[in-house]
Scaffold this motif. Sequence first.
Motif, short mmCIF file in Angstrom:
data_model
loop_
_atom_site.label_atom_id
_atom_site.label_comp_id
_atom_site.label_asym_id
_atom_site.label_seq_id
_atom_site.Cartn_x
_atom_site.Cartn_y
_atom_site.Cartn_z
N ASN A 145 0.83 -1.21 0.00
CA ASN A 145 0.00 0.00 0.00
C ASN A 145 0.86 1.25 0.00
OD1 ASN A 145 -2.41 -1.40 -0.03
ND2 ASN A 145 -2.64 -1.39 2.19
N SER A 194 3.89 1.56 -1.22
CA SER A 194 4.52 1.74 -2.54
C SER A 194 3.50 2.27 -3.55
CB SER A 194 5.14 0.43 -3.02
OG SER A 194 4.13 -0.54 -3.24
N MET A 195 2.25 1.80 -3.45
CA MET A 195 1.22 2.32 -4.36
C MET A 195 0.97 3.80 -4.09
SD MET A 195 -1.38 -0.97 -4.42
CE MET A 195 -2.77 0.08 -4.59
N GLU A 196 0.91 4.20 -2.81
CA GLU A 196 0.72 5.61 -2.49
C GLU A 196 1.91 6.44 -2.93
OE1 GLU A 196 -0.02 5.71 1.69
OE2 GLU A 196 -2.02 4.81 1.50
N ASP A 215 3.84 5.86 -5.52
CA ASP A 215 3.72 6.04 -6.96
C ASP A 215 2.70 7.13 -7.29
OD1 ASP A 215 5.59 4.06 -7.40
OD2 ASP A 215 4.09 2.47 -7.74
N GLU A 216 1.58 7.11 -6.57
CA GLU A 216 0.56 8.14 -6.79
C GLU A 216 1.10 9.52 -6.45
OE1 GLU A 216 -2.82 7.01 -4.50
OE2 GLU A 216 -3.20 5.20 -5.68
#
Length: 162
Positions: free
Chosen positions: A51, A53-55, A57-58
């Motif tokens: 989560n 890493s996804m944030e 990237d965003e």
Amino acid sequence: MIDLGISKMALIGAVALIVIGPEKLPRVARTVGTLLGKAQRYVADVKAEVNRSMELDELKKMKDSVVSAARDVETSIQSTASDLEKDWAATTAGLTGESGVSSAPTTTADSFTRYPEYKHPNKHWRVKRGATPQWYKARAGVRTKALSGAARVARYRPQKPN
């Protein structure tokens, strides 16, 4: 996932009781419980990392969009400023000829405001200025000299009668 009902749990418990024995079963159950807890924490940590890493990237995408918008604003301001400078130059070119004032800026050393040169105040910063007077300390009963513990005991120890 594996579907474990009450009947399957009872069957697993009965087999474990027979195979492991009643003496070792509580210790084995504790060990299995701690291992399951560690596994659940590991899975939760992996989910949290994914989560994050996804944030991240965003946030990188958002940062890139903000940086590009800032560049666009900067270029538009620079183009507007250059247009304004051209208009100002065109407007002031007609005024300088009529008034007789030259368009060259006068930037000599004499046109700037001169400040006096810095002078050190020559204060004695090591000297205490706001010290309380000794007579006031003596009247108020303030201790002026610190005694160590051993010196205090030696000074205030009752004297033995001879």
